[in-house]
Design a protein around this motif. Structure first.
Motif, PDB file in Angstrom:
ATOM      1  N   ARG A   7      27.005  49.023  33.925  1.00 28.21           N
ATOM      2  CA  ARG A   7      27.545  50.051  33.031  1.00 28.21           C
ATOM      3  C   ARG A   7      28.966  49.689  32.590  1.00 28.21           C
ATOM      4  N   LEU A   8      29.729  49.197  33.507  1.00 29.25           N
ATOM      5  CA  LEU A   8      31.088  48.788  33.178  1.00 29.25           C
ATOM      6  C   LEU A   8      31.073  47.648  32.158  1.00 29.25           C
ATOM      7  N   PHE A   9      30.209  46.671  32.358  1.00 29.77           N
ATOM      8  CA  PHE A   9      30.115  45.548  31.425  1.00 29.77           C
ATOM      9  C   PHE A   9      29.706  46.020  30.031  1.00 29.77           C
ATOM     10  N   VAL A  10      28.702  46.887  29.952  1.00 23.40           N
ATOM     11  CA  VAL A  10      28.241  47.372  28.649  1.00 23.40           C
ATOM     12  C   VAL A  10      29.356  48.131  27.938  1.00 23.40           C
ATOM     13  N   LEU A  11      30.055  48.994  28.656  1.00 20.47           N
ATOM     14  CA  LEU A  11      31.160  49.726  28.045  1.00 20.47           C
ATOM     15  C   LEU A  11      32.274  48.784  27.607  1.00 20.47           C
ATOM     16  N   ALA A  12      32.606  47.810  28.449  1.00 22.12           N
ATOM     17  CA  ALA A  12      33.662  46.856  28.098  1.00 22.12           C
ATOM     18  C   ALA A  12      33.264  46.028  26.886  1.00 22.12           C
ATOM     19  N   ALA A  13      31.971  45.675  26.787  1.00 23.99           N
ATOM     20  CA  ALA A  13      31.496  44.916  25.637  1.00 23.99           C
ATOM     21  C   ALA A  13      31.570  45.748  24.357  1.00 23.99           C
ATOM     22  N   GLU A  14      31.310  47.042  24.474  1.00 17.54           N
ATOM     23  CA  GLU A  14      31.364  47.918  23.298  1.00 17.54           C
ATOM     24  C   GLU A  14      32.795  48.203  22.866  1.00 17.54           C
ATOM     25  N   LYS A  15      33.678  48.399  23.840  1.00 17.04           N
ATOM     26  CA  LYS A  15      35.061  48.741  23.524  1.00 17.04           C
ATOM     27  C   LYS A  15      35.961  47.510  23.383  1.00 17.04           C
ATOM     28  N   LEU A  16      35.482  46.370  23.911  1.00 22.38           N
ATOM     29  CA  LEU A  16      36.298  45.151  23.994  1.00 22.38           C
ATOM     30  C   LEU A  16      37.637  45.467  24.665  1.00 22.38           C
ATOM     31  N   ALA A  20      39.966  50.400  29.299  1.00 16.59           N
ATOM     32  CA  ALA A  20      39.429  51.622  28.693  1.00 16.59           C
ATOM     33  C   ALA A  20      38.030  51.913  29.220  1.00 16.59           C
ATOM     34  N   ALA A  21      37.228  50.865  29.397  1.00 15.48           N
ATOM     35  CA  ALA A  21      35.891  51.053  29.957  1.00 15.48           C
ATOM     36  C   ALA A  21      35.985  51.575  31.379  1.00 15.48           C
ATOM     37  N   GLY A  22      36.905  51.026  32.151  1.00 15.66           N
ATOM     38  CA  GLY A  22      37.084  51.484  33.519  1.00 15.66           C
ATOM     39  C   GLY A  22      37.516  52.937  33.592  1.00 15.66           C
ATOM     40  N   ALA A  30      42.614  47.609  37.866  1.00 12.38           N
ATOM     41  CA  ALA A  30      42.413  46.510  38.821  1.00 12.38           C
ATOM     42  C   ALA A  30      41.014  46.564  39.424  1.00 12.38           C
ATOM     43  N   VAL A  31      40.536  47.763  39.699  1.00 12.92           N
ATOM     44  CA  VAL A  31      39.194  47.920  40.263  1.00 12.92           C
ATOM     45  C   VAL A  31      38.142  47.514  39.233  1.00 12.92           C
ATOM     46  N   ALA A  32      38.336  47.898  37.982  1.00  8.48           N
ATOM     47  CA  ALA A  32      37.398  47.531  36.929  1.00  8.48           C
ATOM     48  C   ALA A  32      37.333  46.010  36.767  1.00  8.48           C
ATOM     49  N   SER A  33      38.477  45.359  36.748  1.00 10.70           N
ATOM     50  CA  SER A  33      38.499  43.900  36.615  1.00 10.70           C
ATOM     51  C   SER A  33      37.792  43.221  37.783  1.00 10.70           C
ATOM     52  N   ALA A  34      38.029  43.751  38.986  1.00 11.67           N
ATOM     53  CA  ALA A  34      37.388  43.166  40.170  1.00 11.67           C
ATOM     54  C   ALA A  34      35.878  43.365  40.136  1.00 11.67           C
ATOM     55  N   LYS A  35      35.426  44.524  39.680  1.00 13.23           N
ATOM     56  CA  LYS A  35      33.989  44.805  39.619  1.00 13.23           C
ATOM     57  C   LYS A  35      33.306  43.897  38.595  1.00 13.23           C
ATOM     58  N   LEU A  36      33.957  43.671  37.448  1.00 10.29           N
ATOM     59  CA  LEU A  36      33.385  42.766  36.454  1.00 10.29           C
ATOM     60  C   LEU A  36      33.342  41.337  36.975  1.00 10.29           C
ATOM     61  N   ALA A  37      34.383  40.941  37.657  1.00  6.95           N
ATOM     62  CA  ALA A  37      34.407  39.596  38.226  1.00  6.95           C
ATOM     63  C   ALA A  37      33.289  39.418  39.255  1.00  6.95           C
ATOM     64  N   LYS A  38      33.023  40.455  40.040  1.00  7.92           N
ATOM     65  CA  LYS A  38      31.937  40.394  41.018  1.00  7.92           C
ATOM     66  C   LYS A  38      30.590  40.244  40.329  1.00  7.92           C
ATOM     67  N   LEU A  39      30.375  40.981  39.203  1.00  8.69           N
ATOM     68  CA  LEU A  39      29.124  40.862  38.457  1.00  8.69           C
ATOM     69  C   LEU A  39      28.974  39.452  37.889  1.00  8.69           C
ATOM     70  N   GLU A  40      30.048  38.898  37.352  1.00  4.65           N
ATOM     71  CA  GLU A  40      29.986  37.545  36.797  1.00  4.65           C
ATOM     72  C   GLU A  40      29.683  36.521  37.880  1.00  4.65           C
ATOM     73  N   THR A  41      30.247  36.713  39.053  1.00  2.00           N
ATOM     74  CA  THR A  41      29.967  35.796  40.170  1.00  2.00           C
ATOM     75  C   THR A  41      28.502  35.883  40.568  1.00  2.00           C
ATOM     76  N   ALA A  42      27.965  37.095  40.620  1.00  2.94           N
ATOM     77  CA  ALA A  42      26.559  37.273  40.987  1.00  2.94           C
ATOM     78  C   ALA A  42      25.639  36.624  39.957  1.00  2.94           C
ATOM     79  N   LEU A  43      26.014  36.683  38.685  1.00  6.30           N
ATOM     80  CA  LEU A  43      25.181  36.107  37.623  1.00  6.30           C
ATOM     81  C   LEU A  43      25.436  34.624  37.415  1.00  6.30           C
ATOM     82  N   GLY A  44      26.584  34.158  37.877  1.00 13.51           N
ATOM     83  CA  GLY A  44      26.925  32.750  37.669  1.00 13.51           C
ATOM     84  C   GLY A  44      27.293  32.438  36.237  1.00 13.51           C
ATOM     85  N   ALA A  45      27.901  33.419  35.544  1.00 14.76           N
ATOM     86  CA  ALA A  45      28.267  33.213  34.139  1.00 14.76           C
ATOM     87  C   ALA A  45      29.453  34.092  33.792  1.00 14.76           C
ATOM     88  N   ASP A  46      30.318  33.595  32.925  1.00 10.35           N
ATOM     89  CA  ASP A  46      31.423  34.395  32.403  1.00 10.35           C
ATOM     90  C   ASP A  46      30.893  35.240  31.245  1.00 10.35           C
TER      91      ASP A  46
END
Length: 303
Positions: A7-16, A20-22, A30-46
C-alpha cells in the motif's frame, strides 16, 4: 508479502512522494522509507528512484505497480467476502475516456463524485485516440466501440448510435441526399481515415458512407473538431448521437438520411482488465457513471 508495504509503494508511486504517502498511512518519513526499502529487499529490485529533489518510478517499479494494485484489490475483496470489513474507496483511480464525451458528460460530474468519495483521487487521460489499458496501468476506461478485446471485461454504459449530419448552410448550397448513393456527389468529412462505414435503414436496406469514393478533403481525429467543422458547413460527417443531439434540437445541425444509421454495433462500455478484481474505487466510480449517465441517457430521450 507485506501488504502494508505494498500500500505504501502504490501510494508513493501515485504521489511520487514517499513522505506524503507515509503520512496518509500514519507513518513517519523515516519509517516509510525503511518500510519501502524492506519491500525492495524482499523483491530484489529497486522500485523507486530517490534523489534529494524528486522520486520517480524505476522500470521495475512501473512493471510491478499493476501487480501490487491487483494484490491489494484481492486482499480487500477477500476481507469483504469474509465480512471482516467493507473496503473503503481510497487511492488514485487511473481512468481514460474519449475527450469529446468526457467534456460533455463526465467533467461536469466530477465535483459531485469527489465530494461523495473524499478518499479517491482521479488521474484522467482524455483522448479520442484510445490508450492501451494494460500498458498504461489504467484501472478503468470508457470505450465507444464493439467490445472485442478478450483481455477486457466491461459493463455497458449506453448505446452509441451513429448518424449522418450536416449544417443547413451546406445542404442549402449542395442539396440534400435522398439515398445513400447520393453521398458520392457530396463533400464527406472522414474520422481517422477513409474507411467506408456501412449504413442500415429502418427496413433493413443497406448503403455506404464511403469517403474514399466521394469528395473527401478533410480527415480529422478529434470528435469535437469534426462536429465544429460540420457545423460551419465543411461537409457531411458521421457523429455519435450523444455528441450532436443538442445541435440537432437547436437546428444548427440536421440529420442527413434520417432513416439510416451506421451499422457498427458501437456501444459505450466501461472496461477494465479481465484479470483485475474490482477495487472499491473502481466499483464506486463505475456505479456513479452508470447512475448519472447510463440510467437514462439524455441523448436518447431527445432522439
Amino acid at each position: 508479502m507485506d501488504t502494508d508495504g505494498l500500500r505504501l509503494f502504490v501510494l508513493a508511486a501515485e504521489k511520487l512522494n514517499i513522505s506524503a504517502a507515509g503520512r496518509e498511512l500514519g507513518l513517519a518519513p523515516a519509517v516509510a522509507s525503511a518500510k519501502l526499502a524492506k519491500l525492495e529487499t524482499a523483491l530484489g529490485a529497486d522500485l523507486l528512484h530517490r534523489s534529494t529533489r524528486k522520486v520517480s518510478l524505476s522500470l521495475e517499479g512501473s512493471e510491478f505497480l499493476p501487480f501490487a494494485r491487483e494484490m491489494l484489490a484481492q486482499e480487500d475483496a477477500g476481507r469483504a467476502a469474509l465480512g471482516l470489513r467493507q473496503p473503503q474507496a481510497t487511492g488514485t483511480l487511473r481512468f481514460t475516456a474519449p475527450s469529446s464525451f468526457a467534456q460533455l458528460y463526465i467533467a461536469p460530474l466530477l465535483p459531485e463524485f469527489l465530494t461523495a468519495h473524499p478518499g479517491v483521487s482521479l488521474d484522467l487521460r482524455l483522448s479520442d485516440k484510445p490508450f492501451d489499458l494494460i500498458e498504461g496501468s489504467f484501472d478503468l476506461a470508457l470505450r465507444n466501440s464493439a467490445l472485442e478485446d478478450t483481455s477486457l471485461k466491461g459493463r455497458k454504459l449506453a448505446d452509441d448510435r451513429r448518424i449522418l449530419c450536416a449544417a443547413p448552410s451546406y445542404l442549402d448550397q449542395h442539396g440534400t441526399p435522398r439515398v445513400p448513393d447520393d453521398l458520392k456527389a457530396h463533400q464527406l468529412i472522414a474520422f481517422g481515415g477513409r474507411k467506408p462505414r456501412v449504413l442500415v435503414g429502418q427496413q433493413g436496406q443497406e448503403g455506404s458512407f464511403d469517403p474514399s469514393g466521394a469528395a473527401c478533403r478533410l480527415i480529422v481525429d478529434d470528435g469535437s473538431s469534426q462536429k465544429q467543422a460540420t457545423r460551419v458547413g465543411a461537409g457531411i460527417s458521421v457523429n455519435s448521437l450523444w455528441s450532436v443531439h443538442e445541435e440537432i434540437a437547436q437546428g444548427t445541425l440536421l440529420r442527413v438520411l434520417p432513416d439510416y444509421e451506421v451499422a457498427d454495433r458501437s456501444v459505450l462500455w466501461l472496461v477494465y482488465p479481465k484479470a483485475n478484481v474490482l477495487s472499491a474505487k473502481v466499483r464506486v466510480f463505475m456505479d456513479f457513471l452508470l447512475d448519472r449517465i447510463g440510467r437514462a441517457p439524455v441523448w436518447e430521450q431527445r432522439a
